[in-house]
Scaffold this active site. Structure first.
Site, PDB file in Angstrom:
ATOM      1  N   LYS A  42      -3.713  11.086  16.402  1.00  0.00           N
ATOM      2  CA  LYS A  42      -4.473  10.724  17.580  1.00  0.00           C
ATOM      3  C   LYS A  42      -4.619   9.204  17.726  1.00  0.00           C
ATOM      4  O   LYS A  42      -4.738   8.686  18.841  1.00  0.00           O
ATOM      5  CB  LYS A  42      -5.881  11.338  17.490  1.00  0.00           C
ATOM      6  CG  LYS A  42      -5.862  12.841  17.472  1.00  0.00           C
ATOM      7  CD  LYS A  42      -7.288  13.397  17.314  1.00  0.00           C
ATOM      8  CE  LYS A  42      -7.272  14.901  17.190  1.00  0.00           C
ATOM      9  NZ  LYS A  42      -8.599  15.428  16.815  1.00  0.00           N
ATOM     10  N   GLY A  43      -4.643   8.491  16.609  1.00  0.00           N
ATOM     11  CA  GLY A  43      -5.035   7.080  16.634  1.00  0.00           C
ATOM     12  C   GLY A  43      -4.197   6.161  17.492  1.00  0.00           C
ATOM     13  O   GLY A  43      -4.709   5.181  18.029  1.00  0.00           O
ATOM     14  N   GLU A  98       2.098   3.206  16.655  1.00  0.00           N
ATOM     15  CA  GLU A  98       1.075   3.747  15.758  1.00  0.00           C
ATOM     16  C   GLU A  98      -0.070   2.739  15.625  1.00  0.00           C
ATOM     17  O   GLU A  98       0.122   1.531  15.852  1.00  0.00           O
ATOM     18  CB  GLU A  98       1.773   4.041  14.412  1.00  0.00           C
ATOM     19  CG  GLU A  98       0.928   4.431  13.246  1.00  0.00           C
ATOM     20  CD  GLU A  98       0.251   5.776  13.369  1.00  0.00           C
ATOM     21  OE1 GLU A  98      -0.492   5.944  14.354  1.00  0.00           O
ATOM     22  OE2 GLU A  98       0.386   6.610  12.464  1.00  0.00           O
ATOM     23  N   ASP A  99      -1.246   3.211  15.270  1.00  0.00           N
ATOM     24  CA  ASP A  99      -2.391   2.315  15.098  1.00  0.00           C
ATOM     25  C   ASP A  99      -2.234   1.396  13.896  1.00  0.00           C
ATOM     26  O   ASP A  99      -2.467   0.199  13.970  1.00  0.00           O
ATOM     27  CB  ASP A  99      -3.703   3.120  14.996  1.00  0.00           C
ATOM     28  CG  ASP A  99      -3.611   4.304  14.045  1.00  0.00           C
ATOM     29  OD1 ASP A  99      -2.701   4.351  13.196  1.00  0.00           O
ATOM     30  OD2 ASP A  99      -4.465   5.215  14.159  1.00  0.00           O
ATOM     31  N   ASP A 102      -0.040   1.974   6.618  1.00  0.00           N
ATOM     32  CA  ASP A 102      -0.791   1.885   5.370  1.00  0.00           C
ATOM     33  C   ASP A 102       0.213   2.102   4.223  1.00  0.00           C
ATOM     34  O   ASP A 102       0.917   1.174   3.848  1.00  0.00           O
ATOM     35  CB  ASP A 102      -1.884   2.963   5.435  1.00  0.00           C
ATOM     36  CG  ASP A 102      -2.870   2.911   4.293  1.00  0.00           C
ATOM     37  OD1 ASP A 102      -3.208   1.820   3.838  1.00  0.00           O
ATOM     38  OD2 ASP A 102      -3.328   3.990   3.863  1.00  0.00           O
ATOM     39  N   LYS A 130      -1.495  -2.862   6.662  1.00  0.00           N
ATOM     40  CA  LYS A 130      -2.138  -3.073   5.353  1.00  0.00           C
ATOM     41  C   LYS A 130      -1.016  -3.151   4.314  1.00  0.00           C
ATOM     42  O   LYS A 130      -0.739  -2.167   3.625  1.00  0.00           O
ATOM     43  CB  LYS A 130      -3.000  -1.859   5.006  1.00  0.00           C
ATOM     44  CG  LYS A 130      -4.418  -1.875   5.477  1.00  0.00           C
ATOM     45  CD  LYS A 130      -5.153  -0.729   4.773  1.00  0.00           C
ATOM     46  CE  LYS A 130      -6.189  -0.102   5.642  1.00  0.00           C
ATOM     47  NZ  LYS A 130      -6.747   1.121   5.049  1.00  0.00           N
ATOM     48  N   PHE A 151     -10.977   0.348   4.185  1.00  0.00           N
ATOM     49  CA  PHE A 151     -10.924   1.437   5.157  1.00  0.00           C
ATOM     50  C   PHE A 151     -11.568   0.964   6.454  1.00  0.00           C
ATOM     51  O   PHE A 151     -12.706   0.492   6.462  1.00  0.00           O
ATOM     52  CB  PHE A 151     -11.628   2.688   4.626  1.00  0.00           C
ATOM     53  CG  PHE A 151     -11.339   3.882   5.475  1.00  0.00           C
ATOM     54  CD1 PHE A 151     -10.158   4.594   5.324  1.00  0.00           C
ATOM     55  CD2 PHE A 151     -12.224   4.280   6.468  1.00  0.00           C
ATOM     56  CE1 PHE A 151      -9.855   5.676   6.137  1.00  0.00           C
ATOM     57  CE2 PHE A 151     -11.943   5.356   7.298  1.00  0.00           C
ATOM     58  CZ  PHE A 151     -10.757   6.057   7.124  1.00  0.00           C
ATOM     59  N   VAL A 152     -10.822   1.079   7.553  1.00  0.00           N
ATOM     60  CA  VAL A 152     -11.309   0.565   8.833  1.00  0.00           C
ATOM     61  C   VAL A 152     -11.383   1.674   9.889  1.00  0.00           C
ATOM     62  O   VAL A 152     -10.681   2.681   9.787  1.00  0.00           O
ATOM     63  CB  VAL A 152     -10.411  -0.580   9.357  1.00  0.00           C
ATOM     64  CG1 VAL A 152     -10.540  -1.816   8.496  1.00  0.00           C
ATOM     65  CG2 VAL A 152      -8.950  -0.151   9.464  1.00  0.00           C
ATOM     66  N   ASP A 158     -10.152   6.544  12.985  1.00  0.00           N
ATOM     67  CA  ASP A 158     -11.368   7.330  12.801  1.00  0.00           C
ATOM     68  C   ASP A 158     -11.807   7.422  11.344  1.00  0.00           C
ATOM     69  O   ASP A 158     -11.024   7.192  10.425  1.00  0.00           O
ATOM     70  CB  ASP A 158     -11.157   8.763  13.308  1.00  0.00           C
ATOM     71  CG  ASP A 158     -10.288   9.586  12.352  1.00  0.00           C
ATOM     72  OD1 ASP A 158      -9.163   9.143  12.050  1.00  0.00           O
ATOM     73  OD2 ASP A 158     -10.750  10.645  11.894  1.00  0.00           O
ATOM     74  N   ARG A 164     -13.450   6.327  16.801  1.00  0.00           N
ATOM     75  CA  ARG A 164     -12.193   5.908  17.446  1.00  0.00           C
ATOM     76  C   ARG A 164     -12.478   5.043  18.669  1.00  0.00           C
ATOM     77  O   ARG A 164     -11.655   4.232  19.075  1.00  0.00           O
ATOM     78  CB  ARG A 164     -11.398   7.127  17.926  1.00  0.00           C
ATOM     79  CG  ARG A 164     -10.837   7.987  16.820  1.00  0.00           C
ATOM     80  CD  ARG A 164      -9.884   9.024  17.417  1.00  0.00           C
ATOM     81  NE  ARG A 164      -9.657  10.145  16.536  1.00  0.00           N
ATOM     82  CZ  ARG A 164      -8.760  10.158  15.556  1.00  0.00           C
ATOM     83  NH1 ARG A 164      -8.030   9.098  15.323  1.00  0.00           N
ATOM     84  NH2 ARG A 164      -8.611  11.216  14.800  1.00  0.00           N
TER      85      ARG A 164
HETATM   86  P1  IMP Z   1       0.258   5.900   6.101  1.00  0.00           P
HETATM   87  O1  IMP Z   1       1.117   7.121   6.232  1.00  0.00           O
HETATM   88  O2  IMP Z   1      -0.383   5.824   4.753  1.00  0.00           O
HETATM   89  O3  IMP Z   1       0.971   4.620   6.458  1.00  0.00           O
HETATM   90  O4  IMP Z   1      -0.989   6.070   7.035  1.00  0.00           O
HETATM   91  C1  IMP Z   1      -0.889   6.183   8.378  1.00  0.00           C
HETATM   92  C2  IMP Z   1      -2.147   6.701   9.018  1.00  0.00           C
HETATM   93  O5  IMP Z   1      -3.235   6.906   8.117  1.00  0.00           O
HETATM   94  C3  IMP Z   1      -2.689   5.708  10.014  1.00  0.00           C
HETATM   95  O6  IMP Z   1      -1.982   5.761  11.199  1.00  0.00           O
HETATM   96  C4  IMP Z   1      -4.102   6.168  10.141  1.00  0.00           C
HETATM   97  O7  IMP Z   1      -4.190   7.246  11.040  1.00  0.00           O
HETATM   98  C5  IMP Z   1      -4.455   6.626   8.751  1.00  0.00           C
HETATM   99  N1  IMP Z   1      -5.147   5.528   8.051  1.00  0.00           N
HETATM  100  C6  IMP Z   1      -4.672   4.708   7.115  1.00  0.00           C
HETATM  101  N2  IMP Z   1      -5.584   3.781   6.748  1.00  0.00           N
HETATM  102  C7  IMP Z   1      -6.664   4.025   7.512  1.00  0.00           C
HETATM  103  C8  IMP Z   1      -7.947   3.380   7.655  1.00  0.00           C
HETATM  104  O8  IMP Z   1      -8.274   2.368   7.012  1.00  0.00           O
HETATM  105  N3  IMP Z   1      -8.792   3.936   8.563  1.00  0.00           N
HETATM  106  C9  IMP Z   1      -8.477   5.012   9.316  1.00  0.00           C
HETATM  107  N4  IMP Z   1      -7.302   5.631   9.228  1.00  0.00           N
HETATM  108  C10 IMP Z   1      -6.403   5.145   8.346  1.00  0.00           C
END
Ligand code: IMP
Length: 181
Positions: A42-43, A98-99, A102, A130, A151-152, A158, A164
């Site tokens: 959703k983000g 994407e938002d 990570d 990040k 964590f943001v 969210d 959000r």
């Molecule tokens: P990744 O697969 O670990 O790169 O994570 C991707 C998704 O995890 C992001 O698009 C977010 O939806 C969620 N996510 C990662 N870090 C955070 C955070 O600090 N706050 C909220 N959602 C997060």
């Protein structure tokens, strides 16, 4: 809700400026090409909405929905497609929006998945990055705002489904997590 904020890490103005710069760059890079923006739900919808209004070339768009972390603040590493895109991307240039990147697991999975459908190209664009948390080697193709390993929430991100709608990217007061048990 505003009482739950600990610190603002990225302001709405910085996010608007980012969308302007990246939207301009995308408009130059994809001029004369069939571009499809794929927002990750959703983000990703907040950045997608800002970004697409800064793009000055014709652009199609769709959404894909993947499983989120739920109430946990650490990645499970499991990526599950909940809703796929509806449009045919054969021969088209795809830009996944994407938002936040990570660990990179979500975007790597999505890029691999969409690449199997014979698009002309698949690139990645995120509002936030990040880098210290990265688990897989993945390149984000457009400028993103680098944030520390915290964590943001806000700007689409969210915690347990909430926050959000905060216009800035913020950290939450430890009290919020304590109350969740
Ligand atoms: P990744 O697969 O670990 O790169 O994570 C991707 C998704 O995890 C992001 O698009 C977010 O939806 C969620 N996510 C990662 N870090 C955070 C955070 O600090 N706050 C909220 N959602 C997060």
């Amino acid at each position: 809700m505003l009482n739950d904020i600990e610190e603002v890490l990225v302001t709405r103005e910085e996010l608007q400026q980012l969308a302007k710069r990246v939207g301009k760059q995308i408009s130059e890079d994809y001029r004369g090409k069939d571009l499809v923006l794929v927002g990750v739900l959703k983000g990703g919808f907040v950045y997608l909405a800002d970004l697409m209004r800064e793009i000055t070339i014709p652009v199609d768009m769709d959404f894909i929905s993947v499983s989120s972390y739920g109430a946990s603040t650490s990645s499970s590493g499991v990526v599950r497609i909940i809703k796929d895109i509806d449009i045919d991307i054969t021969g088209k240039h795809v830009l996944i929006v994407e938002d936040l990147v990570d660990t990179g697991l979500t975007l790597r999975h999505l890029k691999e998945l969409l690449s199997t459908r014979n698009p002309a190209s698949v690139k990645l664009c995120t509002a936030l990055d990040k880098p210290s948390r990265r688990k897989v080697d993945i390149e984000v193709d457009y400028e993103a705002i680098v944030i520390p390993d915290k964590f943001v929430v806000g700007y689409g991100l969210d915690y347990a489904g909430l926050y959000r709608n905060l216009p800035d990217v913020c950290t939450l007061s430890p009290r919020v997590y304590a109350n969740k048990g």
